[in-house]
Design an enzyme around this catalytic site. Structure first.
Site, PDB file in Angstrom:
ATOM      1  N   GLU A 332       0.790  -1.235   0.000  1.00 43.32           N
ATOM      2  CA  GLU A 332       0.000   0.000   0.000  1.00 43.32           C
ATOM      3  C   GLU A 332       0.823   1.287   0.000  1.00 43.32           C
ATOM      4  O   GLU A 332       0.554   2.201   0.773  1.00 43.32           O
ATOM      5  CB  GLU A 332      -0.970   0.005   1.196  1.00 43.32           C
ATOM      6  CG  GLU A 332      -1.991  -1.105   1.124  1.00 43.32           C
ATOM      7  CD  GLU A 332      -3.045  -1.012   2.220  1.00 43.32           C
ATOM      8  OE1 GLU A 332      -4.224  -1.106   1.877  1.00 43.32           O
ATOM      9  OE2 GLU A 332      -2.693  -0.850   3.406  1.00 43.32           O
TER      10      GLU A 332
HETATM   11  C1  ACM Z   1      -2.334  -5.219   3.989  1.00 42.92           C
HETATM   12  O1  ACM Z   1      -3.438  -5.615   4.396  1.00 42.92           O
HETATM   13  N1  ACM Z   1      -2.178  -3.980   3.592  1.00 42.92           N
HETATM   14  C2  ACM Z   1      -1.198  -6.103   3.950  1.00 42.92           C
END
Ligand code: ACM
Length: 692
Positions: A332
Site C-alpha cells: 500500500e
Molecule cells: C495489507 O493488508 N495492507 C497487507
C-alpha cells in the site's frame, strides 16, 4: 456414557471420527471393524489429526499422574511438561504433581533435538497412544512432543468417572509447514501479557509462526539502540524493549513457534519519520499518525542515506530476531509523496523508472540485498512481487490467491493471508473454507504446489486494543489453524463449529479469557453489575463486516473502543443457531424442539426491549443502543407472527408481507455500528409465509 460432546450434539463429531477412520482405511492402515463400535468417543480436537484410531476405554486423570521424559531431553521439554501439567490442572481443577518415577503412566519419548533456531519445515510429527493403562507420546524432536501434549490436553473431558481421555492412537503431522498468526502491534499497541497468552493459544492449536507487525504509521513499537528516536518519538511510550522482545522470542520457542518480525516500508511508516524526517520523501514535519487508512508518507527511495539508515537498522533488528525470515512489508505505497517531489520525479527519469511501482521495485531490490547481507530471507506482501524480484523472497498474498499462484509459477515461495483477515468480522466458516491451494493447485506442478508454504491469519488492529483483541483472534483462529494443519478433506463446517466451541472453553485454561472481558465491558458500559437485558441484545448482534465500520463515523487511534460493538465477539453463535433452525423450519424439516426454541428466542427478544430501554439512557455509551433494541423487538414480533402463520398455514396479504419485509430489511442496516444478525433469518421466515 455422558461425554462432553453430547452437550454439543455429538452426531457431527462422530461423523468426523468416521471420516478420519475412513481416510485411514483408504491409506491401508488397519481399520478394525471393532473400532467403529467404539465411536461413542468423540474426537474433540482442533486441529483434527491426520490419522486417528479409537481404542477401548479411557485413561483417567488423577493427582498422581506422573509424566516421564524418555530419550532426548532438554530444559525446554522440562518446561513443556510443567506447562502441560499446569494446564491440565487448570482444565480439571485437579492438583497434579510432576513425578519422574519409573512407573510413570505417561511417557514422552523424544528421539532427538530440534534446530537451535526453529526452521521452516522441521519435523513436527508425533504419535500418541492412549490406553486405560497409560499414555505413550513419541516424536522425532521436541516440536512434535509439544504438539502431542497439546493434543492430549484437548482430549481430556469430564465423564461420570472423572476427567479422562479416550483410548486411541493418533499419528499426526501438519499439512503445511508455515501456519501463522500476525498481530499488528503498530496501530494499537498490544501489551506483552496479551502477546504471551496469544502465543499460548497458538501453541494449543499448533500454529508455528508468530508474525509480529511492529511498525506502522501509528506507532513504531521496538526499542532501537541504534536509532533511539524511532521508539522515543514514534511510539507514545508504547513499545517493547529489546529485553521484552528476547523474552517473547524465548517464550515462543518454548511453544514451537517462530517469531517473524515485520517492519513495514516504504509506506505505513509515518511513525519512523517522527524521529527521522530525513528518511521520508516529503518536507514534513511528521508526527505519529492518528487517522487510519493508506497515508501518503513514504520513505525516500532515491537517497543513499535511506539505505545507509536501513542497513544499520536491519543490522540491529536482524540481530535481535533470530528467525531466518524477515518481513519488510511493502504494501500500500500510494506514491503521492513521490509524485509531489520534483527531485524524486527527476530521479525516476534519470533511471528510466516508468512509474512508482518500478521505483518501489528498485527500493525493494535494494532492501532485499541489505536483508540478504544480514543473512536473512526477505518476506513481503504481494506488492513486492515484481518482474525482477529475487527468487528467494517469500510472497505473502493479501490481495488474492492469483498472486500466490503467479508467485508459485514463477518460482517463489508464498503463503496466503487473503481470506484469513480476522479483523473483518467474518464468520469462522468463511475463513475455514478458504484453502491455500484450492483453485490453484491444479495449475501448478507438484514442486510449485510445495512452494506454497501455508498461510497466516492477520489481526490488524485499527478496531482492537489489548483489551478486545483476544475475542477477535479466538476462537476463529483455531478454525484457521485446522485448515493449515489437518488434511485438506477436513471441511465439515458443523463439526468445526462443535469442536471450536469446545476449544473456546478450553482456551480459558490458557488464560485466554475474552468471555470474562466481554462481561466486564458490559458492566462497565452500563454501570450495571448484572446487565441481563444488555447481554440478550449483545447475543444477537455483531460488528459490521469488512471495512465498513470505518465509513460509519470518523475513527482515529484515540477513539475509545468501549462500545457494545467492541465488547461482542465477531460472530454471534446464538444468531447462527437461530439461522440454522429457521432454515430447517422453512424447509419443512423443523423438529418440535426447533419450533419451540424459535418461539422462545423470539419471545425473549421481543420482551427484552421493555427491560433494556430504561437502562440504556443511564449511560452515554449505551444510549446509542435505543434504536437497536427497538429494532430487535420489532423484528422479533414480526418473526413470531410469521412463525405462527407458517405453523397454522395461514395466508397473509402481499401488502402485510411487504410491510414485514420492509421492516426487517430496514433492521438489517447497521445501527450503532452493529448488525442485527437475526434479522436476516427473520426475513427468511417472512418470505416463507404463504400469500393470499
Ligand atoms: C495489507 O493488508 N495492507 C497487507
Amino acid at each position: 456414557m455422558l461425554s462432553l460432546s453430547q452437550v454439543f450434539s455429538p452426531s457431527r463429531i462422530l461423523y468426523q471420527m468416521f471420516v478420519v477412520f475412513t481416510a485411514l482405511a483408504g491409506l491401508g492402515v488397519a481399520h478394525p471393524v471393532a473400532a467403529q463400535a467404539q465411536t461413542a468417543v468423540a474426537l474433540t480436537m482442533m486441529p483434527l489429526p491426520a490419522e486417528a484410531k479409537p481404542g477401548t476405554g479411557e485413561f483417567r486423570i488423577d493427582g498422581k499422574l506422573s509424566v516421564k521424559l524418555d530419550g532426548f531431553t532438554e530444559p525446554r521439554l522440562l518446561r513443556a511438561r510443567q506447562r502441560f501439567l499446569d494446564t491440565l490442572s487448570r482444565e480439571t481443577g485437579i492438583p497434579i504433581i510432576a513425578a519422574d518415577g519409573s512407573g510413570a503412566q505417561f511417557v514422552i519419548e523424544t528421539k532427538g533435538p530440534s534446530a537451535a533456531v526453529q526452521q521452516l519445515g522441521e519435523d513436527e510429527s508425533y504419535s500418541l497412544q492412549v490406553s486405560p493403562e497409560g499414555v505413550h507420546l513419541s516424536a522425532a524432536n521436541p516440536l512434535g512432543a509439544m504438539h502431542g501434549l497439546q493434543s492430549f490436553l484437548q482430549l481430556v473431558h469430564v465423564t461420570p468417572n472423572g476427567f479422562a481421555a479416550p483410548a486411541l492412537t493418533i499419528h499426526d503431522k501438519p499439512r503445511f509447514p508455515w501456519r501463522g498468526l500476525m498481530i499488528d502491534s503498530g496501530r494499537h499497541f498490544i501489551p506483552l501479557a496479551v502477546i504471551e497468552r496469544d502465543l499460548d493459544g497458538m501453541e494449543a492449536v499448533k500454529l508455528n509462526v508468530f508474525h509480529w507487525h511492529l511498525s506502522e504509521d501509528q506507532g513504531f513499537r521496538v526499542e532501537s539502540k541504534v536509532f533511539p528516536l524511532l521508539h522515543q518519538k514514534g511510539s507514545d511510550g508504547l513499545y517493547y524493549t529489546q529485553d521484552q522482545i528476547r523474552h517473547v522470542i524465548e517464550y515462543a520457542r518454548d511453544r514451537g513457534i517462530r517469531v517473524v518480525p515485520e517492519f513495514d516500508m516504504p509506506a505505513h511508516a509515518t511513525a519512523w519519520f517522527a524521529g527521522y524526517p530525513n528518511l521520508a520523501s516529503g518536507k514534513g514535519p511528521y508526527s505519529i499518525a492518528r487517522e487510519w487508512g493508506v497515508l501518503d508518507a513514504a520513505m525516500d527511495p532515491t537517497r543513499e542515506s535511506t539505505y545507509q539508515f536501513l542497513n544499520l537498522f536491519l543490522g540491529e533488528m536482524t540481530g535481535l530476531f533470530p528467525d531466518l525470515y524477515f518481513h519488510i512489508g511493502g504494501d500500500e505505497c500510494n506514491g503521492k509523496e513521490w509524485d509531489d517531489s520534483p527531485r524524486i520525479q527527476e530521479f525516476k527519469k534519470a533511471h528510466h523508472l516508468k512509474d512508482n511501482a518500478a521505483l518501489q521495485s528498485m527500493f525493494t531490490a535494494r532492501v532485499q540485498k541489505l536483508v540478504a547481507s544480514h543473512h536473512k530471507v526477505m518476506e513481503g506482501w504481494d506488492e513486492v512481487l515484481q518482474p525482477d524480484t529475487p527468487k528467494d523472497v517469500v510472497i505473502q498474498s493479501w490481495r488474492g490467491r492469483d498472486s500466490l499462484r503467479d508467485a508459485a509459477k514463477r518460482g517463489y515461495k508464498g503463503l496466503l493471508s487473503n481470506g484469513y483477515y480476522i479483523d473483518l468480522n467474518q464468520p469462522a466458516e468463511e475463513h475455514y473454507l478458504v484453502d491455500p491451494l484450492e483453485g490453484i493447485a491444479d495449475q501448478l506442478t507438484p514442486e510449485q504446489t510445495a512452494s506454497i508454504l501455508g498461510g497466516e491469519a492477520t489481526m490488524w488492529s485499527e478496531f482492537v486494543t489489548g483489551e478486545t483483541v483476544d475475542s477477535r483472534i479466538w476462537p476463529r483462529t483455531a478454525a484457521i489453524a485446522e485448515r493449515y494443519w489437518s488434511p485438506a478433506s477436513t471441511r465439515d463446517v458443523e463439526s468445526m463449529y462443535e469442536r471450536m466451541a469446545i476449544i473456546e472453553q478450553q482456551l480459558g485454561a490458557y488464560g485466554i479469557d475474552y468471555r470474562a472481558t466481554t462481561e466486564r465491558m458490559f458492566e462497565r458500559m452500563s454501570g450495571d453489575p448484572d446487565p441481563k437485558a444488555l447481554r440478550v441484545l449483545a447475543s444477537v448482534v455483531m460488528p459490521p463486516t469488512g471495512y465498513s465500520r470505518g465509513d460509519m463515523q470518523p475513527y482515529t487511534s484515540q477513539t475509545p473502543l468501549n462500545h457494545l460493538v467492541d465488547a461482542i465477539p465477531p460472530e454471534s453463535m446464538t444468531a447462527r443457531r437461530f439461522d440454522n433452525l429457521v432454515k430447517r423450519i422453512v424447509a419443512g424439516k423443523g423438529s418440535a424442539e426447533d419450533w419451540q426454541q424459535a418461539q422462545d428466542w423470539l419471545a425473549l427478544w421481543r420482551d427484552n426491549d421493555a427491560l433494556l430501554q430504561p437502562m440504556l439512557l443511564k449511560s452515554s455509551i449505551t444510549a446509542e443502543l435505543v434504536p437497536v433494541s427497538q429494532s430487535l423487538r420489532q423484528v422479533a414480533e414480526i418473526g413470531l407472527e410469521a412463525l405462527k402463520n407458517i405453523q397454522q398455514g395461514a395466508r397473509v396479504s402481499t401488502e402485510v408481507q411487504g410491510k414485514q419485509l420492509n421492516a426487517v430489511t430496514a433492521a438489517e442496516k447497521p445501527q450503532a455500528a452493529l448488525l442485527l444478525k437475526v434479522a436476516t433469518s427473520i426475513e427468511l421466515l417472512v418470505k416463507a409465509e404463504a400469500r393470499q
